[in-house]
Design a protein around this motif. Structure first.
Motif, PDB file in Angstrom:
ATOM      1  N   UNK A 201      12.546  -1.610  -2.094  1.00 18.76           N
ATOM      2  CA  UNK A 201      12.957  -0.443  -2.882  1.00 18.76           C
ATOM      3  C   UNK A 201      12.820  -0.735  -4.371  1.00 18.76           C
ATOM      4  N   UNK A 202      13.217  -1.935  -4.762  1.00 20.01           N
ATOM      5  CA  UNK A 202      13.126  -2.286  -6.184  1.00 20.01           C
ATOM      6  C   UNK A 202      11.666  -2.314  -6.646  1.00 20.01           C
ATOM      7  N   UNK A 203      10.772  -2.690  -5.750  1.00 23.58           N
ATOM      8  CA  UNK A 203       9.349  -2.707  -6.111  1.00 23.58           C
ATOM      9  C   UNK A 203       8.792  -1.283  -6.140  1.00 23.58           C
ATOM     10  N   UNK A 204       9.140  -0.522  -5.099  1.00 20.06           N
ATOM     11  CA  UNK A 204       8.646   0.858  -5.006  1.00 20.06           C
ATOM     12  C   UNK A 204       8.943   1.641  -6.283  1.00 20.06           C
ATOM     13  N   UNK A 205      10.159   1.497  -6.789  1.00 24.51           N
ATOM     14  CA  UNK A 205      10.542   2.296  -7.954  1.00 24.51           C
ATOM     15  C   UNK A 205      10.179   1.635  -9.290  1.00 24.51           C
ATOM     16  N   UNK A 206       9.449   0.544  -9.198  1.00 21.99           N
ATOM     17  CA  UNK A 206       8.972  -0.102 -10.418  1.00 21.99           C
ATOM     18  C   UNK A 206       7.535   0.313 -10.728  1.00 21.99           C
TER      19      UNK A 206
ATOM     20  N   UNK B 235      15.993   1.886 -16.699  1.00 22.65           N
ATOM     21  CA  UNK B 235      14.691   2.546 -16.560  1.00 22.65           C
ATOM     22  C   UNK B 235      14.889   3.802 -15.734  1.00 22.65           C
ATOM     23  N   UNK B 236      13.994   4.752 -15.925  1.00 25.39           N
ATOM     24  CA  UNK B 236      14.145   6.010 -15.212  1.00 25.39           C
ATOM     25  C   UNK B 236      12.882   6.295 -14.415  1.00 25.39           C
ATOM     26  N   UNK B 237      13.068   6.650 -13.162  1.00 26.11           N
ATOM     27  CA  UNK B 237      11.976   7.017 -12.259  1.00 26.11           C
ATOM     28  C   UNK B 237      12.267   8.432 -11.784  1.00 26.11           C
ATOM     29  N   UNK B 238      11.270   9.299 -11.890  1.00 26.18           N
ATOM     30  CA  UNK B 238      11.535  10.649 -11.384  1.00 26.18           C
ATOM     31  C   UNK B 238      10.467  11.033 -10.367  1.00 26.18           C
ATOM     32  N   UNK B 239       9.308  11.503 -10.816  1.00 21.44           N
ATOM     33  CA  UNK B 239       8.248  11.808  -9.856  1.00 21.44           C
ATOM     34  C   UNK B 239       7.463  10.564  -9.480  1.00 21.44           C
TER      35      UNK B 239
ATOM     36  N   UNK C 129       0.818  -1.213   0.000  1.00 25.52           N
ATOM     37  CA  UNK C 129       0.000   0.000   0.000  1.00 25.52           C
ATOM     38  C   UNK C 129       0.855   1.267   0.000  1.00 25.52           C
ATOM     39  N   UNK C 130       1.994   1.185   0.681  1.00 22.37           N
ATOM     40  CA  UNK C 130       2.860   2.373   0.715  1.00 22.37           C
ATOM     41  C   UNK C 130       3.372   2.703  -0.678  1.00 22.37           C
ATOM     42  N   UNK C 131       3.322   1.735  -1.565  1.00 19.55           N
ATOM     43  CA  UNK C 131       3.792   1.980  -2.938  1.00 19.55           C
ATOM     44  C   UNK C 131       2.698   2.610  -3.783  1.00 19.55           C
ATOM     45  N   UNK C 132       1.467   2.090  -3.641  1.00 21.13           N
ATOM     46  CA  UNK C 132       0.446   2.612  -4.553  1.00 21.13           C
ATOM     47  C   UNK C 132      -0.340   3.794  -4.004  1.00 21.13           C
ATOM     48  N   UNK C 133      -0.233   4.038  -2.701  1.00 23.00           N
ATOM     49  CA  UNK C 133      -0.991   5.181  -2.169  1.00 23.00           C
ATOM     50  C   UNK C 133      -0.551   6.479  -2.839  1.00 23.00           C
ATOM     51  N   UNK C 134      -1.519   7.281  -3.211  1.00 25.25           N
ATOM     52  CA  UNK C 134      -1.194   8.534  -3.872  1.00 25.25           C
ATOM     53  C   UNK C 134      -0.695   9.563  -2.858  1.00 25.25           C
TER      54      UNK C 134
END
Lengths: 571, 571
Positions: free
Chosen positions: A97-102, A149-153, A22-27
């Motif tokens: 972390x790898x999941x969060x930024x995916x 891959x690039x993650x920014x916002x 949930x911490x990953x998908x929560x807006x």
């Protein structure tokens, strides 16, 4: 349990557990919430055919800790080489972390994550410190054929961040988020791509304090995702802000860009206009990480004069009248509003119910023929020099009156402006009870607008108990953007996907663009070849081949550049 | 012979003989002339150190008939195949026609042609009737490896039309010059690329008569070459009109384009904005015939409201003041003028002398400190809705006053507007007496403007007896365009070329763009790689390779895509 009038669902109030799905998908802000109001709740029950009982037991919330057991597939040597570039502290190999930024904020990502379903993740997450790091990483990954891959916002709603082929994800917003230079003379700002909207805008607004500037400035770019998106993301996905009718879209704001690519690095020139052949600078905009990595960008900025801002709102008797008036305003050659929006009848009526309209006003409106499910709300604001904003407001009022609108004052627009970034917070609350809210949008020329609106609505409303609210925002002399918000209950993510694909098909069939400002990512990639045609896709693939011959830049579907034929949605 | 006051050179008054070299290089209407006025004549003598004697005997005038003896090198079979496509009547093999369509209006072309020096010409000139002809010609030439050049308006000043490798030249303006559709709803016009400026603008202005339109429209694009350039040329060379400060440059006017290329044909989509990846549409703009052939284009059009136009002119005390005021106007967020120009001191003073200023006004100005060789003229006009033009004029007057300008009324701007397309007619008169007048231009950001102006002027004025008049036109919030007009006497074309190259070097060194609106062609091609950098050139070459793997589209230097290293001008 008393489920009568006083019942209110137990909306989640606790920040998601650390390390949870949930911490990953929560807006947005982990501790930030905006629950559906009682009116929203009542509306949802009525429109979706639900009762209080449906809001008692929550569905999958994704509160468990991410637990995958997917060891990174890079070799120890490769990891060591990358550690040597950025330092141990800027590399993560842990699964969370790898999941969060995916992940971005695509609806189907939330739907899956809430059930603990995780798609591809990168093997390594890297936080480059400066462009030299990026250069070295790209060079190394190129030689080792490691996908980047690039993650920014992280606000992508198009599956744009999914590391389909593993490899590394570079997080640009951790270090590469500095405001480098305000050039007051040229009215330009040079920044690193990972700077977030609020930091960027705040530095500009406070130009005198930050840069000893003579004036205050604004970037003029306020997408819905403003608080959780970065300047680099705006440029690379061709975003559009809510004030774009005056300030232009993200692409229009760009003066120059600096890229690191597998084929070499370059900085485009910063002339206000040139006739020096085809513009590579333009080709990089919207490249969504598939050509190279944006490491610095210079943008136009504008004088910030909030004291001159003028709000307005109107009620039009019909969608047709609202559209015609808006076209007249967009084509009238008397200047332009910054924010300008018209809501269709369903959005107007639900909006009035949800956000409140004094009963007297409503009675007055209905007496004058502004009937529910016909009338359309218009709101917006004008920015610029003081006399200019006065003139434009006067002109807009005149046009609106000509098309039968009644003026409702500044209040509606001011209220909208205050709360505009909060709406996305509701999506997790709804998801907790199996309700999906999502949006799709399409640019369209004036002559196809009515048909597109009718056609897409017919498809969405053809599904039982589905809400469809539509507005037009982002106005141009040649057309506008239709933004469809739909709410329904779906049996499964797959069920939702099929429905969503049907909307996209319909948008295409009715002459809408595949996207006005969300970008393509992987979500819309299957449609792109049909949309642009084989010949234009072949050009993009030739450019891709030039920049990235070993297919390491955001590979696996992004922009539809490397899809197999059976993955393409062709009619 | 009396060479005193009454002497006036025998400027050419006769249209060039048919079939002559002069008929090829003469600007504009063959029977149209605008000779230097007596004041111009006096100025030239004084500034270039000449006397009446120098204007007695004309130098090479190019009145002889073109006579080359260069038979076409295509095989009889190839010619027959092309005749089979377009018909005998649409093909020319005679030397005059082949020479005529091998030339634009570049100064060195005139210098050489006046001496009967002819560079490369095509083997065949073809007038395609419709896009299907173009398709079949491109297909055939691709299979036979025959180079294809495109001629439309023929106003190139960058050697853009030279058929360096022979082959065929397609003339687009003969048949492919129709106005196909006015879409009033979207405010767009769909036309064939070979339509000339006046025909295009006239059809729009007379929308009600031509198309039963409800309103009159304007294209908003008025380059100096307006009367002898075509819509396709504007797009493919990235032209800019004199009213661009309001309407935008040619690239901004384009909504969609249809191309025939060796790699296939396509039409770009006509959405007002999209987020569907990198825009191939943008990449085609400015491609100068090197990627494919534009066969149809849709442009934005604007409401035509000449009754609302407001002219203005000012005198500023200095170049610095004029520049600062112009920057304030461009950045002021109160709307924009359409035409806006500031002349530097030399252009101002020569202009006042040449075009006349009442003695009383001059005395008044000088008394107030507006001194010769310091003061700067500004003129322009505003278009749009009535109250908008009133507001913008009021604001411009206020800014100008703030920077010390005195208002000179509307007359100067009106006069300029009336005569603006006539200036190029003088160049043959001057060439007849060994005087060369030419121009170079460069986009520049505000912070480099003064330096660029100073540096380029220093170079030009470093040459004895050379006039240099400069103005800034085409304003953007981030900068403008400097337009350098220089007049001198040169011993030979080569002598001139060396001088011209020095100016281009200096423009580069001082931070100007290689071109703001003339394009690159072959004239500026040697500088382009240094200007854009190797990496961006490599991208353009990759795109070129995709569209045109056999190098048949405008080969031989265009855009610097196929230059050898020793042909490149690198520092």
């Amino acid at each position: 349990m008393n489920c009568r009038k006083s019942f209110r669902p137990a909306w989640s109030e606790a920040p998601p557990p650390r390390g949870s799905y949930r911490s990953i998908f929560k807006f947005g802000d982990p501790a930030g919430f905006k629950h559906p109001s009682d009116k929203w709740y009542a509306m949802l029950k009525e429109a979706l055919g639900m009762t209080d009982r449906d809001f008692v037991v929550k569905q999958a919330e994704g509160r468990a800790a991410v637990d995958l057991r997917r060891p990174p597939r890079l070799t120890a040597q490769q990891v060591a080489a990358l550690v040597a570039v950025v330092g141990e502290e800027n590399i993560a190999t842990d699964e969370f972390t790898r999941t969060r930024y995916a992940y971005g904020k695509t609806t189907e990502e939330m739907m899956e994550l809430s059930h603990g379903v995780v798609r591809e993740i990168a093997d390594l997450v890297i936080h480059p410190r400066h462009k030299e790091d990026v250069r070295r990483i790209v060079g190394y990954c190129q030689s080792e054929r490691i996908p980047i891959y690039v993650f920014s916002g992280g606000s992508s709603v198009t599956l744009g961040l999914r590391p389909v082929r593993g490899g590394v994800t570079l997080v640009m917003s951790t270090h590469l988020n500095r405001f480098l230079e305000l050039n007051e003379y040229n009215q330009t700002a040079r920044v690193q791509p990972g700077i977030f909207g609020p930091a960027y805008e705040d530095a500009l607004n406070r130009g005198p304090e930050h840069f000893r500037a003579a004036r205050r400035y604004t970037g003029g770019h306020f997408p819905q995702s403003f608080e959780y998106s970065t300047v680099g993301g705006w440029v690379l996905t061709l975003g559009s802000g809510q004030a774009s009718t005056y300030y232009g879209d993200a692409a229009d704001l760009v003066v120059s860009q600096e890229y690191v690519t597998p084929a070499g690095d370059f900085k485009t020139l910063d002339f206000p206009a040139t006739a020096t052949g085809p513009k590579v600078a333009d080709l990089m905009k919207g490249s969504e990480g598939a050509f190279g990595i944006l490491v610095e960008v210079t943008l136009r900025v504008y004088r910030y004069m909030p004291a001159n801002r003028r709000h307005f709102s109107f009620m039009f008797p019909s969608w047709q009248a609202a559209v015609e008036a808006s076209r007249e305003i967009a084509q009238g050659e008397f200047g332009r509003p910054a924010v300008y929006r018209i809501s269709d009848p369903e959005e107007t009526d639900r909006g009035l119910k949800l956000y409140g309209i004094p009963r007297l006003v409503d009675r007055f409106l209905q007496k004058r023929g502004f009937d529910p499910m016909a009338r359309c709300l218009c709101l917006g604001s004008i920015e610029g020099e003081r006399d200019y904003t006065r003139l434009v407001k006067r002109k807009i009022r005149r046009v609106a009156r000509h098309f039968g609108a009644v003026y409702l004052g500044a209040y509606g627009s001011r209220k909208w402006a205050r709360t505009r970034y909060r709406e996305p917070y509701m999506r997790e609350d709804l998801n907790d009870f199996g309700i999906t809210i999502d949006t799709l949008e399409a640019a369209v020329t004036w002559d196809r607008l009515m048909e597109l609106h009718r056609g897409v609505r017919a498809y969405i409303k053809g599904r039982a108990r589905t809400i469809c609210m539509t507005h037009a925002s982002h106005f141009y002399p040649q057309g506008t953007n239709l933004y469809f918000i739909f709410i329904g209950r779906f049996d499964s993510t797959e069920d939702y996907r099929v429905f969503q694909a049907g909307i996209i098909d319909r948008i295409q069939a009715q002459g809408g663009s595949l996207s006005h400002h969300h970008g393509i990512g992987r979500l819309l990639a299957p449609w792109i070849e049909n949309h642009l045609g084989r010949e234009q896709m072949a050009v993009l693939r030739a450019v891709k081949q030039h920049f990235d011959p070993h297919q390491i830049m955001n590979p696996g579907g992004q922009l539809g550049l490397d899809l197999d034929d059976q993955e393409k949605r062709m009619p």
